[in-house]
Design a protein around this motif. Structure first.
Motif, PDB file in Angstrom:
ATOM      1  N   ALA A 124     -54.262  30.255  33.922  1.00  0.00           N
ATOM      2  CA  ALA A 124     -53.908  28.833  34.021  1.00  0.00           C
ATOM      3  C   ALA A 124     -53.768  28.418  35.482  1.00  0.00           C
ATOM      4  CB  ALA A 124     -52.600  28.570  33.277  1.00  0.00           C
ATOM      5  N   GLY A 125     -53.168  29.290  36.300  1.00  0.00           N
ATOM      6  CA  GLY A 125     -53.023  28.956  37.709  1.00  0.00           C
ATOM      7  C   GLY A 125     -54.362  28.828  38.410  1.00  0.00           C
ATOM      8  N   LYS A 126     -55.285  29.721  38.095  1.00  0.00           N
ATOM      9  CA  LYS A 126     -56.607  29.634  38.719  1.00  0.00           C
ATOM     10  C   LYS A 126     -57.365  28.398  38.251  1.00  0.00           C
ATOM     11  CE  LYS A 126     -56.972  34.614  39.465  1.00  0.00           C
ATOM     12  NZ  LYS A 126     -57.669  35.872  39.125  1.00  0.00           N
ATOM     13  N   VAL A 127     -57.207  28.031  36.977  1.00  0.00           N
ATOM     14  CA  VAL A 127     -57.841  26.815  36.480  1.00  0.00           C
ATOM     15  C   VAL A 127     -57.305  25.588  37.210  1.00  0.00           C
ATOM     16  CG1 VAL A 127     -58.017  25.301  34.467  1.00  0.00           C
ATOM     17  CG2 VAL A 127     -58.428  27.753  34.214  1.00  0.00           C
ATOM     18  N   MET A 128     -56.005  25.627  37.549  1.00  0.00           N
ATOM     19  CA  MET A 128     -55.384  24.507  38.264  1.00  0.00           C
ATOM     20  C   MET A 128     -55.667  24.539  39.757  1.00  0.00           C
ATOM     21  SD  MET A 128     -51.725  24.500  36.291  1.00  0.00           S
ATOM     22  CE  MET A 128     -51.056  23.144  37.256  1.00  0.00           C
ATOM     23  N   GLY A 129     -56.439  25.523  40.209  1.00  0.00           N
ATOM     24  CA  GLY A 129     -56.863  25.546  41.598  1.00  0.00           C
ATOM     25  C   GLY A 129     -56.018  26.387  42.522  1.00  0.00           C
TER      26      GLY A 129
ATOM     27  N   ARG B 199     -55.109  29.526  44.517  1.00  0.00           N
ATOM     28  CA  ARG B 199     -55.811  30.667  45.059  1.00  0.00           C
ATOM     29  C   ARG B 199     -55.003  31.262  46.212  1.00  0.00           C
ATOM     30  NH1 ARG B 199     -58.335  29.487  41.237  1.00  0.00           N
ATOM     31  NH2 ARG B 199     -60.583  29.505  40.859  1.00  0.00           N
ATOM     32  N   GLY B 200     -55.192  32.563  46.435  1.00  0.00           N
ATOM     33  CA  GLY B 200     -54.623  33.214  47.595  1.00  0.00           C
ATOM     34  C   GLY B 200     -53.117  33.071  47.710  1.00  0.00           C
ATOM     35  N   LEU B 201     -52.668  32.588  48.874  1.00  0.00           N
ATOM     36  CA  LEU B 201     -51.244  32.478  49.154  1.00  0.00           C
ATOM     37  C   LEU B 201     -50.558  31.496  48.213  1.00  0.00           C
ATOM     38  CD1 LEU B 201     -48.911  33.357  50.962  1.00  0.00           C
ATOM     39  CD2 LEU B 201     -49.512  31.480  52.527  1.00  0.00           C
ATOM     40  N   ASN B 202     -51.240  30.398  47.878  1.00  0.00           N
ATOM     41  CA  ASN B 202     -50.648  29.416  46.968  1.00  0.00           C
ATOM     42  C   ASN B 202     -50.425  30.000  45.578  1.00  0.00           C
ATOM     43  OD1 ASN B 202     -50.422  27.273  48.775  1.00  0.00           O
ATOM     44  ND2 ASN B 202     -52.547  26.626  48.447  1.00  0.00           N
ATOM     45  N   LEU B 203     -51.344  30.843  45.124  1.00  0.00           N
ATOM     46  CA  LEU B 203     -51.163  31.494  43.826  1.00  0.00           C
ATOM     47  C   LEU B 203     -49.928  32.381  43.851  1.00  0.00           C
ATOM     48  CD1 LEU B 203     -52.383  32.057  40.982  1.00  0.00           C
ATOM     49  CD2 LEU B 203     -53.587  33.994  42.027  1.00  0.00           C
ATOM     50  N   TYR B 204     -49.744  33.102  44.958  1.00  0.00           N
ATOM     51  CA  TYR B 204     -48.557  33.956  45.089  1.00  0.00           C
ATOM     52  C   TYR B 204     -47.289  33.118  45.162  1.00  0.00           C
ATOM     53  CZ  TYR B 204     -48.678  38.990  45.452  1.00  0.00           C
ATOM     54  OH  TYR B 204     -48.667  40.314  45.145  1.00  0.00           O
ATOM     55  N   ARG B 205     -47.332  32.069  45.950  1.00  0.00           N
ATOM     56  CA  ARG B 205     -46.117  31.279  46.200  1.00  0.00           C
ATOM     57  C   ARG B 205     -45.666  30.515  44.972  1.00  0.00           C
ATOM     58  NH1 ARG B 205     -45.813  26.172  50.433  1.00  0.00           N
ATOM     59  NH2 ARG B 205     -43.688  25.507  49.886  1.00  0.00           N
ATOM     60  N   HIS B 206     -46.590  29.885  44.265  1.00  0.00           N
ATOM     61  CA  HIS B 206     -46.228  28.971  43.189  1.00  0.00           C
ATOM     62  C   HIS B 206     -46.259  29.597  41.800  1.00  0.00           C
ATOM     63  CE1 HIS B 206     -46.117  25.554  45.903  1.00  0.00           C
ATOM     64  NE2 HIS B 206     -47.306  25.895  46.373  1.00  0.00           N
ATOM     65  N   LEU B 207     -46.859  30.761  41.638  1.00  0.00           N
ATOM     66  CA  LEU B 207     -46.970  31.329  40.296  1.00  0.00           C
ATOM     67  C   LEU B 207     -46.498  32.779  40.229  1.00  0.00           C
ATOM     68  CD1 LEU B 207     -49.802  30.642  37.789  1.00  0.00           C
ATOM     69  CD2 LEU B 207     -48.876  32.933  37.979  1.00  0.00           C
ATOM     70  N   ILE B 208     -47.105  33.662  41.021  1.00  0.00           N
ATOM     71  CA  ILE B 208     -46.811  35.090  40.879  1.00  0.00           C
ATOM     72  C   ILE B 208     -45.374  35.404  41.278  1.00  0.00           C
ATOM     73  CG2 ILE B 208     -47.410  37.399  41.690  1.00  0.00           C
ATOM     74  CD1 ILE B 208     -50.293  36.497  41.910  1.00  0.00           C
ATOM     75  N   MET B 209     -44.924  34.890  42.424  1.00  0.00           N
ATOM     76  CA  MET B 209     -43.561  35.180  42.869  1.00  0.00           C
ATOM     77  C   MET B 209     -42.507  34.655  41.894  1.00  0.00           C
ATOM     78  SD  MET B 209     -43.305  37.153  45.426  1.00  0.00           S
ATOM     79  CE  MET B 209     -41.603  36.839  45.882  1.00  0.00           C
ATOM     80  N   PRO B 210     -42.595  33.378  41.441  1.00  0.00           N
ATOM     81  CA  PRO B 210     -41.611  32.935  40.441  1.00  0.00           C
ATOM     82  C   PRO B 210     -41.650  33.750  39.155  1.00  0.00           C
ATOM     83  CG  PRO B 210     -42.709  31.040  41.424  1.00  0.00           C
ATOM     84  CD  PRO B 210     -43.454  32.258  41.893  1.00  0.00           C
ATOM     85  N   ALA B 211     -42.847  34.139  38.704  1.00  0.00           N
ATOM     86  CA  ALA B 211     -42.952  34.900  37.459  1.00  0.00           C
ATOM     87  C   ALA B 211     -42.401  36.315  37.603  1.00  0.00           C
ATOM     88  CB  ALA B 211     -44.413  34.955  37.002  1.00  0.00           C
TER      89      ALA B 211
END
Length: 300
Positions: A196-201, A203-215
């Motif tokens: 879902a995060g990749k579909v919403m665009g 990538r890279g640091l933003n994926l870590y900051r907004h999705l992976i780290m909170p999860a």
């Protein structure tokens, strides 16, 4: 439906439903009850959090006194609570004691901060690249299980008797646990969230900051807590082995009390070290409860 008519001088009659006044009075009583209920709930929470620890302290003191009464050791070797607690009170009211605590906590915070920075960097890289996972995954776990005191001969050889030697061992003791906590959190991030995060665009640091780290926060906080435990134990061992000039820390005070066979002072410093560990554990527990409450998984 019948209505009550109230007339006021100079005003039009006010028409109210028969139950209107009763409803308002009941609402007022409910507000008072809710206010009192909030206070009661607060007191209940404080009590429920306090009595188990207070009971544990009383049980520990009773067991300690029973061991003293058993005559297992002479009173000068193992003094009882009645002999030790006054010494503890004298220690915590002295300026030298608080200078020692300040130095120890400064070392602990600096070492733990460095361990967090290094652990997060290593955990992020290893969790994202399979080659690094295969190369260093087992090594990180091996470093985590290695006793911290085993690093001190090498640390003293590399850095002599210095602050760097202590920080070196503290970081090596804590960073692997923090890295493993982050790696475990990333591994257990639901794949559907990543898609879902990749579909919403993202990538890279933003994926870590907004999705992976909170999860991965629950596992990461658990890794931080374990990392702090390793850092604190490594620091206490370091202060006992690495005495720098005329500096005074909790480890130095503990070592001096041992050399002078002053058991009451020695137990007092051990109690302080235990209290600091419990306080930090409570802080991590508060953070963990806040995360679970925010996620809606708190069962309280």
């Amino acid at each position: 439906m019948a209505h009550d008519v109230k007339s006021h001088s100079g005003q039009a009659p006010e028409i109210t439903a028969p139950g209107g006044r009763l409803d308002r009075e009941i609402a007022g009583l409910d507000a008072l009850e809710l206010g009192g209920g909030t206070s009661r709930r607060l007191l209940q929470r404080v009590w429920s959090a306090t009595w188990p620890m207070a009971s544990a302290v009383l049980i520990a003191l009773a067991a300690w006194q029973l061991v003293v009464w058993s005559g297992w050791k002479e009173p000068w070797v193992l003094p009882g609570p009645a002999d030790t607690l006054p010494v503890f009170k004298d220690q915590v009211t002295s300026s030298r004691f608080w200078e020692a605590v300040a130095l120890t906590m400064q070392r602990a915070l600096v070492g733990f901060a460095l361990a967090v920075a290094i652990g997060v960097l290593i955990g992020a890289l290893v969790s994202q690249f399979r080659v690094l996972r295969r190369a260093f995954g087992s090594l990180i776990t091996g470093l985590q299980t290695m006793p911290s005191i085993a690093w001190f001969p090498l640390a003293i050889l590399l850095f002599q008797l210095s602050e760097s030697a202590i920080l070196f061992v503290v970081v090596l003791g804590a960073a692997p646990s923090i890295a493993n906590g982050l790696i475990a959190g990333v591994d257990y991030t639901p794949p559907i969230l990543l898609r879902a995060g990749k579909v919403m665009g993202l990538r890279g640091l933003n994926l870590y900051r907004h999705l992976i780290m909170p999860a991965s926060l629950p596992s990461f906080v658990a890794g931080l807590k374990q990392g702090w435990a390793f850092a604190w134990r490594s620091l206490m061992a370091g202060e006992l082995l690495v005495i720098i000039g005329d500096t005074t820390s909790l480890g130095v005070l503990l070592s001096q009390a041992r050399e002078l066979n002053n058991t009451a002072d020695m137990i007092s410093y051990m109690i302080v070290i235990l209290i600091i560990g419990i306080v930090i554990d409570q802080l991590f527990g508060f953070v963990d409860r806040s995360i679970r409450t925010r996620w809606g998984v708190d069962q309280d």
